[in-house]
Write an enzyme that holds these catalytic residues in place. Structure first.
Site, PDB file in Angstrom:
ATOM      1  N   GLY A  33       0.813  -1.213   0.000  1.00  0.00           N
ATOM      2  CA  GLY A  33       0.000   0.000   0.000  1.00  0.00           C
ATOM      3  C   GLY A  33       0.845   1.261   0.000  1.00  0.00           C
ATOM      4  O   GLY A  33       2.043   1.222  -0.251  1.00  0.00           O
ATOM      5  N   LEU A  35       0.491   3.636  -2.216  1.00  0.00           N
ATOM      6  CA  LEU A  35       0.914   3.437  -3.602  1.00  0.00           C
ATOM      7  C   LEU A  35       1.422   4.716  -4.250  1.00  0.00           C
ATOM      8  O   LEU A  35       0.908   5.811  -4.003  1.00  0.00           O
ATOM      9  CB  LEU A  35      -0.255   2.872  -4.417  1.00  0.00           C
ATOM     10  N   HIS A  39       4.709   1.685  -8.000  1.00  0.00           N
ATOM     11  CA  HIS A  39       3.738   0.578  -7.955  1.00  0.00           C
ATOM     12  C   HIS A  39       2.901   0.564  -9.246  1.00  0.00           C
ATOM     13  O   HIS A  39       2.636  -0.493  -9.816  1.00  0.00           O
ATOM     14  CB  HIS A  39       2.785   0.738  -6.767  1.00  0.00           C
ATOM     15  N   GLN A 155      15.129  -8.663  -3.044  1.00  0.00           N
ATOM     16  CA  GLN A 155      13.814  -9.287  -2.895  1.00  0.00           C
ATOM     17  C   GLN A 155      13.389  -9.972  -4.196  1.00  0.00           C
ATOM     18  O   GLN A 155      12.889 -11.103  -4.190  1.00  0.00           O
ATOM     19  CB  GLN A 155      12.801  -8.205  -2.496  1.00  0.00           C
TER      20      GLN A 155
HETATM   21  P1  AMP Z   1       6.184  -2.285  -1.435  1.00  0.00           P
HETATM   22  O1  AMP Z   1       4.792  -1.759  -1.383  1.00  0.00           O
HETATM   23  O2  AMP Z   1       7.231  -1.298  -1.020  1.00  0.00           O
HETATM   24  O3  AMP Z   1       6.330  -3.641  -0.781  1.00  0.00           O
HETATM   25  O4  AMP Z   1       6.493  -2.535  -2.962  1.00  0.00           O
HETATM   26  C1  AMP Z   1       5.652  -3.333  -3.754  1.00  0.00           C
HETATM   27  C2  AMP Z   1       6.318  -3.588  -5.077  1.00  0.00           C
HETATM   28  O5  AMP Z   1       6.579  -2.340  -5.729  1.00  0.00           O
HETATM   29  C3  AMP Z   1       7.679  -4.279  -4.946  1.00  0.00           C
HETATM   30  O6  AMP Z   1       7.812  -5.211  -6.000  1.00  0.00           O
HETATM   31  C4  AMP Z   1       8.637  -3.148  -5.098  1.00  0.00           C
HETATM   32  O7  AMP Z   1       9.904  -3.537  -5.577  1.00  0.00           O
HETATM   33  C5  AMP Z   1       7.925  -2.288  -6.110  1.00  0.00           C
HETATM   34  N1  AMP Z   1       8.418  -0.910  -6.069  1.00  0.00           N
HETATM   35  C6  AMP Z   1       8.513  -0.101  -4.974  1.00  0.00           C
HETATM   36  N2  AMP Z   1       9.071   1.083  -5.312  1.00  0.00           N
HETATM   37  C7  AMP Z   1       9.327   1.008  -6.641  1.00  0.00           C
HETATM   38  C8  AMP Z   1       9.920   1.912  -7.583  1.00  0.00           C
HETATM   39  N3  AMP Z   1      10.350   3.115  -7.223  1.00  0.00           N
HETATM   40  N4  AMP Z   1      10.026   1.511  -8.864  1.00  0.00           N
HETATM   41  C9  AMP Z   1       9.604   0.272  -9.244  1.00  0.00           C
HETATM   42  N5  AMP Z   1       9.034  -0.612  -8.408  1.00  0.00           N
HETATM   43  C10 AMP Z   1       8.911  -0.260  -7.123  1.00  0.00           C
END
Ligand code: AMP
Length: 282
Positions: A33, A35, A39, A155
């Site tokens: 979340g 977002l 995302h 990850q």
């Molecule tokens: P999170 O909500 O932080 O767990 O992220 C969910 C997904 O979004 C994960 O696969 C993250 O690697 C991806 N994500 C988060 N920030 C970015 C970004 N700046 N660019 C691309 N993907 C992202």
């Protein structure tokens, strides 16, 4: 297109089961979340490759090794749902913690090797929490494809390995890091920065990018990394947790340039921990 909001595993199974019966390809985009455009770039990539896109929003307590971090993590469910409707996703799965971890839940998924260094070393238990919840989400949804960001490169590699090792037939797709105009990697945690910290934060990306540009076969890597570390501290970061050059494939530390590599950093700006990584031109 209507976006279905689902909060129970049984409703999720019914929904994705229908997609499969209709011969549709389903994609999952797991998130916690709060977002942002990073995302939403995963959502766009998923829409381009799948017929139905499921976004999950679950602030997974098992991946937080620090209770304050969990408490302070931004929570913006209504705004998140509005963004996902706008982005045209088929469904959003928002399970309560008791749905994911009912009383008596006692199984942990642990990926070896790849979790040893970087965030695995600095955040004990973090990747077990990630691997456990992602394995559950893959099995609950039966998604054909799953989209993850390179922003969290360790990850991404751990999840690829988890799917391979457990024979989960979900294809894991990595997507490039989305950045603010000043270069700062987008992150839900950026919302926690003070206005002064927000001005300092993009230095992390610029030092990273200057450093990877300087790496060549002739470089004295240790001297270059030492200099970058001092630059990060001099720009206002409180602590550099790690700044390491590792191979993309197996995340081993590298001392010479002979395969695709990335420079990985984690640094504290006040009370906020920021991570970033960039490929070394190869
Ligand atoms: P999170 O909500 O932080 O767990 O992220 C969910 C997904 O979004 C994960 O696969 C993250 O690697 C991806 N994500 C988060 N920030 C970015 C970004 N700046 N660019 C691309 N993907 C992202």
């Amino acid at each position: 297109m209507t976006t279905t909001i689902v909060r129970s595993i049984s409703d999720l199974r019914r929904l994705t089961g229908n997609w499969r019966q209709e011969g549709k390809k389903g994609a999952i985009v797991p998130t916690m979340g709060a977002l942002h455009a990073g995302h939403l770039s995963l959502v766009q990539a998923a829409r381009a490759k799948a017929d139905e896109v499921l976004v999950t929003i679950f602030l997974n307590p098992k991946q937080f090794n620090n209770l304050d971090d969990l408490k302070n993590y931004p929570k913006t469910e209504a705004a998140d749902i509005a963004k996902l409707k706008e982005a045209g996703v088929s469904a959003v799965f928002i399970p309560p913690a008791t749905e994911m971890y009912p009383d008596g839940f006692n199984t942990t998924v642990s990926v070896g090797g790849l979790t040893d260094g970087l965030c695995g070393e600095k955040r004990p238990g973090h990747f077990e929490g990630v691997a456990t919840v992602v394995a559950k989400l893959f099995l609950q949804s039966g998604a054909d494809l799953a989209f993850f960001g390179e922003k969290d490169f360790q990850q991404l590699q751990i999840i690829r390995k988890l799917a391979r090792d457990l024979d989960i037939p979900t294809e894991v797709v990595g997507c490039p890091t989305v950045r603010e105009e000043d270069g700062l990697a987008m992150s839900s945690r950026n919302a926690l920065l003070s206005s002064h910290e927000r001005q300092v934060a993009p230095r992390l990306a610029s030092i990273l990018s200057e450093t990877v540009e300087k790496i060549s076969a002739e470089t004295n890597l240790q001297a270059l990394l030492d200099e970058a570390r001092s630059d990060i501290l001099a720009s206002g970061f409180r602590e550099v947790e790690y700044l390491e050059l590792r191979s993309e494939e197996d995340l081993r530390l590298v001392e010479s340039i002979n395969s695709p590599m990335r420079l990985f950093v984690a640094a504290w700006l006040g009370q906020t921990r920021l991570i970033d990584n960039m490929p070394v031109p190869f």
